[in-house]
Design an enzyme around this catalytic site. Sequence first.
Site, short mmCIF file in Angstrom:
data_model
loop_
_atom_site.label_atom_id
_atom_site.label_comp_id
_atom_site.label_asym_id
_atom_site.label_seq_id
_atom_site.Cartn_x
_atom_site.Cartn_y
_atom_site.Cartn_z
N ASP A 249 -1.10 -9.86 -5.31
CA ASP A 249 -2.36 -9.42 -4.71
C ASP A 249 -3.40 -9.72 -5.78
O ASP A 249 -3.53 -9.00 -6.77
CB ASP A 249 -2.33 -7.93 -4.37
CG ASP A 249 -3.68 -7.44 -3.88
OD1 ASP A 249 -4.65 -8.23 -3.85
OD2 ASP A 249 -3.79 -6.25 -3.53
N ASN B 129 -6.61 -9.78 -5.48
CA ASN B 129 -7.81 -8.96 -5.34
C ASN B 129 -9.09 -9.77 -5.58
O ASN B 129 -10.09 -9.24 -6.07
CB ASN B 129 -7.77 -7.74 -6.25
CG ASN B 129 -7.36 -6.48 -5.50
OD1 ASN B 129 -7.83 -6.25 -4.38
ND2 ASN B 129 -6.47 -5.69 -6.08
N HIS C 85 -2.41 -5.27 4.42
CA HIS C 85 -2.21 -6.66 4.00
C HIS C 85 -1.10 -7.26 4.86
O HIS C 85 -0.24 -6.54 5.38
CB HIS C 85 -1.75 -6.74 2.54
CG HIS C 85 -2.73 -6.20 1.54
ND1 HIS C 85 -3.41 -6.99 0.63
CD2 HIS C 85 -3.12 -4.92 1.29
CE1 HIS C 85 -4.16 -6.24 -0.14
NE2 HIS C 85 -4.01 -4.98 0.24
N ASN D 188 0.84 -1.21 0.00
CA ASN D 188 0.00 0.00 0.00
C ASN D 188 0.87 1.25 0.00
O ASN D 188 0.66 2.18 0.77
CB ASN D 188 -0.94 -0.03 1.20
CG ASN D 188 -2.14 0.89 1.02
OD1 ASN D 188 -2.36 1.43 -0.06
ND2 ASN D 188 -2.91 1.06 2.08
#
Length: 257
Positions: free
Chosen positions: A146, A148, A243, A9
């Site tokens: 990731d 998602n 995360h 992030n």
Amino acid sequence: MRILSLNGNGIRACLKKGLVRWWESTDADLLLFQEVRFDDADALAAAFPGCWTSLHAAEKKGYSGVAVISKQAPKAVVHGMGDARFDGEGRVLRVDFEDFSVLNVYFPSGASKRERQAFKLEFLQAFWAHVQELQRSIPNLLIGADWNMCHRAIDIHNPIRLDGVPGFTPEERAWLDGLHAAGWRDAFRLFSNDPDQYTWWSLQSKSRERNVGWRIDGFWLSPSAVPGASRCVHLTKAFLSDHCPVLLEWDLPTTFE
């Protein structure tokens, strides 16, 4: 090899939280970082002295992007899939080593608006075609990402209420079903079928403390690479972002013969 995958992030925020010190403490060989939000390759290299680094930044500043930090220089590095629709967002970075390759991928979210979910489904189609093409010359493929998206009900905290929400739609789950049907395996699920095992928690309502999360990060291995996996775990005590990192321990399957 010990391979880490982390959506941090924003790498600048992660560096302030001790990313380098943490990386050194893990004794890992490779760090796959998603959502870099950064475009200074020289600064990235300077942050990890003695390591090989590569950055595939998005064209839009402060957005998306992936990076790889490695103790060993790969034979080759490839940015993108050769598809302008997606490569401008810095979502795929491949590193090639002897007899295997690792793909670092930041899949689109699709949660912000309907058009982005459509974009995500287009990405899934293009990425699968790309992977199939790669498999013809690189049988041992490891994807750290990731993703998602959650594959099964066990991977999300409230599968009934969240059914159909981006990240847990029938289309996305069917795509992962197709990956599994083609012989690929979710590395974490090779070693654990336990519920309540998540890798992302909303920053709202103390979701992490209550373990109200989604398992959207981790590794999938190509059919020939599956026997090389010896361990895959969530490093939930690392508080570097919303995360948690995922660790894969893997070696060339031929060493097991």
